[in-house]
Design a protein around this motif. Sequence first.
Motif, PDB file in Angstrom:
ATOM      1  N   ARG A   1      -3.554  17.714   1.980  1.00  0.00           N
ATOM      2  CA  ARG A   1      -2.352  17.271   2.677  1.00  0.00           C
ATOM      3  C   ARG A   1      -2.820  16.328   3.784  1.00  0.00           C
ATOM      4  O   ARG A   1      -2.904  16.698   4.944  1.00  0.00           O
ATOM      5  CB  ARG A   1      -1.611  18.466   3.277  1.00  0.00           C
ATOM      6  CG  ARG A   1      -1.133  19.466   2.246  1.00  0.00           C
ATOM      7  CD  ARG A   1      -0.354  20.575   2.913  1.00  0.00           C
ATOM      8  NE  ARG A   1       0.751  20.066   3.728  1.00  0.00           N
ATOM      9  CZ  ARG A   1       1.929  19.666   3.243  1.00  0.00           C
ATOM     10  NH1 ARG A   1       2.170  19.752   1.949  1.00  0.00           N
ATOM     11  NH2 ARG A   1       2.882  19.237   4.045  1.00  0.00           N
ATOM     12  N   ALA A   2      -3.133  15.152   3.360  1.00  0.00           N
ATOM     13  CA  ALA A   2      -3.723  14.196   4.305  1.00  0.00           C
ATOM     14  C   ALA A   2      -2.650  13.640   5.228  1.00  0.00           C
ATOM     15  O   ALA A   2      -1.464  13.850   5.007  1.00  0.00           O
ATOM     16  CB  ALA A   2      -4.390  13.055   3.549  1.00  0.00           C
ATOM     17  N   GLU A   3      -3.096  12.918   6.229  1.00  0.00           N
ATOM     18  CA  GLU A   3      -2.138  12.310   7.149  1.00  0.00           C
ATOM     19  C   GLU A   3      -1.355  11.218   6.413  1.00  0.00           C
ATOM     20  O   GLU A   3      -1.811  10.701   5.386  1.00  0.00           O
ATOM     21  CB  GLU A   3      -2.884  11.742   8.366  1.00  0.00           C
ATOM     22  CG  GLU A   3      -3.758  10.558   8.029  1.00  0.00           C
ATOM     23  CD  GLU A   3      -4.150   9.806   9.288  1.00  0.00           C
ATOM     24  OE1 GLU A   3      -3.489   8.786   9.555  1.00  0.00           O
ATOM     25  OE2 GLU A   3      -5.085  10.255   9.989  1.00  0.00           O
ATOM     26  N   PRO A   4      -0.178  10.874   6.941  1.00  0.00           N
ATOM     27  CA  PRO A   4       0.760  10.032   6.191  1.00  0.00           C
ATOM     28  C   PRO A   4       0.167   8.705   5.726  1.00  0.00           C
ATOM     29  O   PRO A   4       0.429   8.269   4.602  1.00  0.00           O
ATOM     30  CB  PRO A   4       1.892   9.785   7.192  1.00  0.00           C
ATOM     31  CG  PRO A   4       1.769  10.860   8.219  1.00  0.00           C
ATOM     32  CD  PRO A   4       0.359  11.301   8.242  1.00  0.00           C
ATOM     33  N   GLY A   5      -0.652   8.072   6.553  1.00  0.00           N
ATOM     34  CA  GLY A   5      -1.210   6.765   6.194  1.00  0.00           C
ATOM     35  C   GLY A   5      -2.036   6.846   4.924  1.00  0.00           C
ATOM     36  O   GLY A   5      -1.894   6.027   4.017  1.00  0.00           O
ATOM     37  N   ILE A   6      -2.885   7.853   4.843  1.00  0.00           N
ATOM     38  CA  ILE A   6      -3.767   8.011   3.681  1.00  0.00           C
ATOM     39  C   ILE A   6      -2.946   8.415   2.459  1.00  0.00           C
ATOM     40  O   ILE A   6      -3.125   7.888   1.355  1.00  0.00           O
ATOM     41  CB  ILE A   6      -4.834   9.078   3.961  1.00  0.00           C
ATOM     42  CG1 ILE A   6      -5.640   8.664   5.202  1.00  0.00           C
ATOM     43  CG2 ILE A   6      -5.730   9.278   2.762  1.00  0.00           C
ATOM     44  CD1 ILE A   6      -6.603   9.721   5.653  1.00  0.00           C
ATOM     45  N   ARG A   7      -2.043   9.302   2.673  1.00  0.00           N
ATOM     46  CA  ARG A   7      -1.183   9.776   1.589  1.00  0.00           C
ATOM     47  C   ARG A   7      -0.486   8.566   0.951  1.00  0.00           C
ATOM     48  O   ARG A   7      -0.386   8.464  -0.270  1.00  0.00           O
ATOM     49  CB  ARG A   7      -0.146  10.755   2.194  1.00  0.00           C
ATOM     50  CG  ARG A   7       0.595  11.641   1.206  1.00  0.00           C
ATOM     51  CD  ARG A   7      -0.326  12.645   0.554  1.00  0.00           C
ATOM     52  NE  ARG A   7      -0.404  12.397  -0.877  1.00  0.00           N
ATOM     53  CZ  ARG A   7      -1.270  12.991  -1.712  1.00  0.00           C
ATOM     54  NH1 ARG A   7      -2.160  13.858  -1.224  1.00  0.00           N
ATOM     55  NH2 ARG A   7      -1.276  12.725  -2.985  1.00  0.00           N
ATOM     56  N   ALA A   8      -0.006   7.654   1.821  1.00  0.00           N
ATOM     57  CA  ALA A   8       0.723   6.490   1.321  1.00  0.00           C
ATOM     58  C   ALA A   8      -0.167   5.641   0.417  1.00  0.00           C
ATOM     59  O   ALA A   8       0.269   5.153  -0.628  1.00  0.00           O
ATOM     60  CB  ALA A   8       1.225   5.643   2.486  1.00  0.00           C
ATOM     61  N   MET A   9      -1.463   5.485   0.794  1.00  0.00           N
ATOM     62  CA  MET A   9      -2.375   4.691  -0.020  1.00  0.00           C
ATOM     63  C   MET A   9      -2.591   5.335  -1.384  1.00  0.00           C
ATOM     64  O   MET A   9      -2.575   4.672  -2.425  1.00  0.00           O
ATOM     65  CB  MET A   9      -3.733   4.545   0.691  1.00  0.00           C
ATOM     66  CG  MET A   9      -3.690   3.619   1.909  1.00  0.00           C
ATOM     67  SD  MET A   9      -5.115   3.882   2.986  1.00  0.00           S
ATOM     68  CE  MET A   9      -6.368   3.044   2.077  1.00  0.00           C
TER      69      MET A   9
END
Lengths: 252, 514
Positions: free
Chosen positions: A226-234
């Motif tokens: 459950r990564a932070e939003p920026g990484i998740r988006a990538m």
Amino acid sequence: MISFAHVCKRYDGRPVLDDITLTIPPGAFVALVGASGAGKTTLLKAINRLTAIDSGTITVDGADIATQPLVGLRRRIGYVFQGVGLFPHMSVAENVWLAPRLAGQPPAGRDERVAELLAMVSLPADLAARYPRQLSGGQAQRVGFARALAAGPAIMLMDEPFGALDPVARAELGAAYRALHERMGLTSLLVTHDMAEALILADRVIVLGEGRVLADRTPRALMQARAEPGIRAMIDAALASAARLDALARGD
Amino acid sequence: MGGSVSWAELARLAQAHLFLSGSAVLAAILIGLPVAILAARNRRVRAPLLGAISLLQTIPGLALLALFYPLLLFLARASGWPIPALGFLPALLALAVYALLPIVRNGVAAIRGIDPALTEAADGLGMTGGQKLRLVELPLGAPVILAGIRTAAVWTIGTATLATTIGQPSLGDLIFSGLQTEDWRRVLIGCLAAAALAILVDATLALIESGLATRARARLGAGLAILLAALGLTLAPIPGAATSGRLVVIGAKNFSEQYILAQLIENRLRVAGYRTERRDNLGSAIAYRALAAGDIGVYVDYAGTLWANVLRRTDTPPADAMLRTLGETLARRDGVQVLGPLGFENAYAFAMRRERAQALGIATLADLAREAPRLRLGTDLEFLSRPEWQAVEARYRPAFRTMRPYSPTFMYRALADGSVDVISAFSSDGRIAAMDLVTLGDPLGALPPYDALLLLTRTAAADPRLVAALRPLVGAIPIERMREANWTVDRDGDKRTPAQAARWLAAGLDEAPK
Ligand SMILES: Nc1ncnc2c1ncn2[C@@H]1O[C@H](COP(=O)(O)OP(=O)(O)OP(=O)(O)O)[C@@H](O)[C@H]1O
Ligand SMILES: [Mg+2]
């Protein structure tokens, strides 16, 4: 082995590398991703001292790079430049043969070795006589790659080496390099904008953002976490385009 | 080629010119390129260095050339080495200094103008400083560096014409001697030849430059071949030039009489089997020092000039006393031998139109002083500030109605058209006879004697064959013949060259009283 301990670098007072600490063991294949301006190139150049760091320590194979002879350090490390940087007054063969030449190798086996290196990056041997201005962007990039490999370095630093390639060549060359990495027991550090490429090729993905390490995991762990939003988006962007392609292929 | 310049002379001078310019540019490259590399790498050195070199460039070429003479003379004295202070070496150094600026500036621009991505790639590959220079910076910067060399070459070929003034033969010999004798064809040929050389060299270097820029081997090769051929030509012996016999260097100052006498001396030495070289257009102050230093072997100077400028004396003894003192002092102090007076004087003399002088009953300066309140004096530009005029004023106390300085040509015109009544002339000036002027006597001995003296170095004077070749000139040139010879060279129409005038003088030697 490459390790960073509290490495900082500022440009005009703005931190570009902000207290970086990490270790890349021998034989590792690490992908470095992050937004434009995140500090990826700066981190890579810090390793062979093309950029001087402000504080902290970087060691290569256990020795502090600040105390190593510069020329020797750089010759042990293959570097593929983001901007390619082929010398316009030298033919492809001369560009590729530069590192062995600097190391004082006799020119006897030059042509065979150049052909072999060009083959590694899927280029025909008859390209050897051309000058850089006679190459396409993708061809030039592959020659740059071959030049970095020529001295037989143990460490490869690659700054977006496949940027100008078409997707087919890119996948093919990526796979070919991965095989070479295994065969030669290289330590590889690959900067890429393409999260899918990073996830597929590397054993470990480091996400850089504003000079800090945002994540440092295996591809599987990165995708599950459950990564932070920026990484998740990538990651989600990469997954979404894969899913769309998959759907297209099935004819939906 | 017209009467005033022979092909052989032109070829000899063009060859000397090219050799000098080429050596100077080469020296500037050898010094300038390392300096440029240093300046390109080191920000702290760059600005002061480029500033200093620009400053050198602002020194006028003539002054720079002249400055190297005392500098080398001083170095030769201080070090005890036989450094030649006249001729090739100072000319080479001055021109090389001049050529430095474009070479250094373009060198710095060439290296700093290289794409930073390429220098970074060179660093990343682990090149040493030297490898980077040899493999990347010099090849990539070559076209810009060469453009600087081209500029330097064209400048140098132009400026090399000034080398004449410090005794180094060049195409400037034609220009300077042509200007002095108002032989405009000579001046024009000298200028055109120098311009042609500059254009040819520029075109050749342009060929090499474009060959480098486009990596066209054929062009590069052609350009280099032409350069090599030019080098071969500058080193080839000129047919007709004597190559055996001892070398004697003959000096001359920068006016017709000096060219004629130097030619006369040269002809006699050649006949006697010597090799000769000329150092024409020497500055008045340089000529004697050049002889004292052994840079020239023989030249003609004037008693009064040596008395005032070399011995720094302000008194005016009678001629025979002055000659005796000069002979002893110069020999003792500088090892300079006075072989003897040639027989005429080139002195300051007051001159008037003959009929005007007769009408007023003026034959001497004493008569002149008597009539002075009715007369107007015309002088050359410096006469009124010279010790000669002070001496005349002190002895004769003339009070002229007006006194006006003129440039020499206009001074004679003013006398001819009646604007002035009396002028300060030189006694051997050809115009005195041509305009039928009379020179006034000096019963009180106010004007110092200016006997033309043949001067030799000790080495030359110790060579009996050389002395035997020149001794017949002593006392053999009366003032009338020198005036006539000067006039044939200086006049406007039907001019003769100094060489022709020298032959004419030589032809009269046998008839002249010894
Ligand atoms: N020589 C420099 N002088 C000043 N700032 C610099 C310099 N080099 C890089 N920077 C700045 O440092 C930051 C990081 O640059 P870097 O080249 O490492 O980014 P990057 O992650 O490689 O970006 P990209 O993906 O666009 O290549 C950027 O904001 C950049 O503007
Ligand atoms: Mg980058």
